[in-house]
Design an enzyme around this catalytic site. Structure first.
Site, PDB file in Angstrom:
ATOM      1  N   GLY A  44       0.669  -1.381  -0.090  1.00  0.00           N
ATOM      2  CA  GLY A  44       0.090   0.122   0.054  1.00  0.00           C
ATOM      3  C   GLY A  44       0.916   1.620  -0.061  1.00  0.00           C
ATOM      4  N   ARG A  75     -14.466 -16.573 -10.763  1.00  0.00           N
ATOM      5  CA  ARG A  75     -14.092 -15.447 -10.864  1.00  0.00           C
ATOM      6  C   ARG A  75     -15.152 -14.425 -11.056  1.00  0.00           C
ATOM      7  NH1 ARG A  75      -8.720 -13.495 -12.243  1.00  0.00           N
ATOM      8  NH2 ARG A  75      -8.127 -15.634 -12.397  1.00  0.00           N
ATOM      9  N   ILE A 126      -6.162 -10.618 -11.604  1.00  0.00           N
ATOM     10  CA  ILE A 126      -6.523 -10.714 -13.383  1.00  0.00           C
ATOM     11  C   ILE A 126      -8.052 -10.342 -13.281  1.00  0.00           C
ATOM     12  CG2 ILE A 126      -6.632 -11.852 -15.472  1.00  0.00           C
ATOM     13  CD1 ILE A 126      -3.835 -11.945 -15.088  1.00  0.00           C
ATOM     14  N   LEU A 127      -8.506  -9.202 -14.168  1.00  0.00           N
ATOM     15  CA  LEU A 127      -9.691  -8.910 -14.056  1.00  0.00           C
ATOM     16  C   LEU A 127     -10.497  -9.361 -15.154  1.00  0.00           C
ATOM     17  CD1 LEU A 127      -9.270  -5.288 -12.442  1.00  0.00           C
ATOM     18  CD2 LEU A 127     -10.114  -7.158 -11.340  1.00  0.00           C
ATOM     19  N   HIS A 136       1.715   0.486 -13.396  1.00  0.00           N
ATOM     20  CA  HIS A 136       2.448  -0.775 -13.834  1.00  0.00           C
ATOM     21  C   HIS A 136       4.046  -0.524 -13.486  1.00  0.00           C
ATOM     22  CE1 HIS A 136       3.052  -4.406 -15.482  1.00  0.00           C
ATOM     23  NE2 HIS A 136       4.067  -4.009 -16.269  1.00  0.00           N
ATOM     24  N   LEU A 185      -4.657  -7.260 -20.376  1.00  0.00           N
ATOM     25  CA  LEU A 185      -3.838  -6.666 -19.390  1.00  0.00           C
ATOM     26  C   LEU A 185      -2.658  -5.800 -19.439  1.00  0.00           C
ATOM     27  CD1 LEU A 185      -3.144  -7.802 -16.141  1.00  0.00           C
ATOM     28  CD2 LEU A 185      -1.711  -9.341 -17.197  1.00  0.00           C
ATOM     29  N   GLU A 214       7.140   5.970  -8.927  1.00  0.00           N
ATOM     30  CA  GLU A 214       5.693   5.708  -8.859  1.00  0.00           C
ATOM     31  C   GLU A 214       4.890   6.583  -8.089  1.00  0.00           C
ATOM     32  OE1 GLU A 214       4.306   1.671  -8.391  1.00  0.00           O
ATOM     33  OE2 GLU A 214       6.219   0.785  -8.972  1.00  0.00           O
TER      34      GLU A 214
HETATM   35  C1  GRF Z   1       3.825  -1.301  -7.313  1.00  0.00           C
HETATM   36  O1  GRF Z   1       4.951  -1.538  -7.858  1.00  0.00           O
HETATM   37  C2  GRF Z   1       2.899  -1.227  -8.737  1.00  0.00           C
HETATM   38  O2  GRF Z   1       3.710  -0.582  -9.561  1.00  0.00           O
HETATM   39  C3  GRF Z   1       2.372  -2.558  -8.753  1.00  0.00           C
HETATM   40  O3  GRF Z   1       2.350  -3.319  -7.664  1.00  0.00           O
HETATM   41  C4  GRF Z   1       3.149  -2.504  -6.712  1.00  0.00           C
HETATM   42  C5  GRF Z   1       2.471  -2.185  -5.437  1.00  0.00           C
HETATM   43  O4  GRF Z   1       3.249  -1.466  -4.245  1.00  0.00           O
HETATM   44  N1  GRF Z   1       1.089  -2.723  -9.637  1.00  0.00           N
HETATM   45  P1  GRF Z   1       2.442  -0.643  -3.342  1.00  0.00           P
HETATM   46  O5  GRF Z   1       1.673  -1.728  -2.575  1.00  0.00           O
HETATM   47  O6  GRF Z   1       1.852   0.219  -3.638  1.00  0.00           O
HETATM   48  O7  GRF Z   1       3.441  -0.541  -2.386  1.00  0.00           O
END
Ligand code: GRF
Length: 212
Positions: free
Chosen positions: A12, A65, A92-93, A109, A144, A174
């Site tokens: 998170g 699912r 996977i959605l 991502h 995806l 990120e």
């Molecule tokens: C991140 O690297 C994000 O890009 C990927 O999953 C990871 C989640 O990390 N989809 P966090 O839970 O936000 O720390």
């Protein structure tokens, strides 16, 4: 005021950045809830410590699912979100679920898409010997890790990097681009179009390298 629901599976850290940015930058939005598909997701406690309502919807007990996703949708839709934000949501959605939220569900991502969709992106980057790597915020579509790109952040791959050092550099990026991308969506600087994201002329869709 817009409503945001965040979906997580684990740590998170992106979620926490978004909660902080929303409050500190005074977004015209509210994080209405954080939903995890795992009861042990560490992010749940973090969300609670910020007084954000949390929900857990596990796939256990659902035979298909689709049945799990029906329950998940029900919980999400209780909050009537304008934006559904995947932040490390490791499921996977199905296409019907994604289509229900088309244009209002986004993901981050850890690669410069379309390079390295799927898992183990940092390992793949090192194996391929790419010199830049990064992260992508994109709208979620049924294929995806292929939806319209909203924003990317670029980091260098250094000769001495291993998977961990590269992952840390990408994660820091990120944490810069996810809040920036969401704020841009909320301000109407970015919008969903069928095969691409529309961007206002002044919107900066790429960050990076300058911090290296
Ligand atoms: C991140 O690297 C994000 O890009 C990927 O999953 C990871 C989640 O990390 N989809 P966090 O839970 O936000 O720390």
């Amino acid at each position: 005021m817009k409503k945001i629901v965040i979906l997580i599976s684990g740590r998170g850290s992106n979620m926490e950045c978004l909660i902080q940015a929303c409050r500190e930058q005074g977004w015209d939005a509210q994080i209405a809830a954080v939903i995890a598909n795992r009861p042990d997701a560490a992010g749940l406690e973090i969300a609670q410590s910020h007084q954000i309502p949390v929900q857990v919807v596990t796939s256990k007990g659902f035979e298909t699912r689709e049945a799990f996703e029906a329950e998940l949708s029900k919980v999400i839709d209780c909050y009537a979100p304008d934006l559904v934000v995947l932040a490390g949501f490791m499921r996977i959605l199905t296409a019907p679920f994604v289509e229900h939220y088309l244009g209002r569900m986004v993901n981050i991502h850890p690669s410069l898409l379309p390079s390295f969709p799927g898992l183990a992106t940092h390992q793949k980057a090192l194996t391929e010997g790419v010199k830049v790597h990064g992260a992508t915020v994109h709208y979620v579509t049924p294929e995806l890790d292929h939806g319209p790109i909203i924003m990317q952040g670029v980091v260098p791959v250094l000769p001495q990097d291993n998977e961990q050092s590269l992952a840390e550099r990408v994660l820091a990026m990120e944490h810069r681009i996810y809040p920036a991308a969401l704020q841009a969506i909320l301000q109407g600087q970015v919008w969903f179009e069928t095969n691409k994201a529309g961007h206002a002329p002044a919107f900066k869709a790429c960050l990076g390298l300058e911090s290296s």
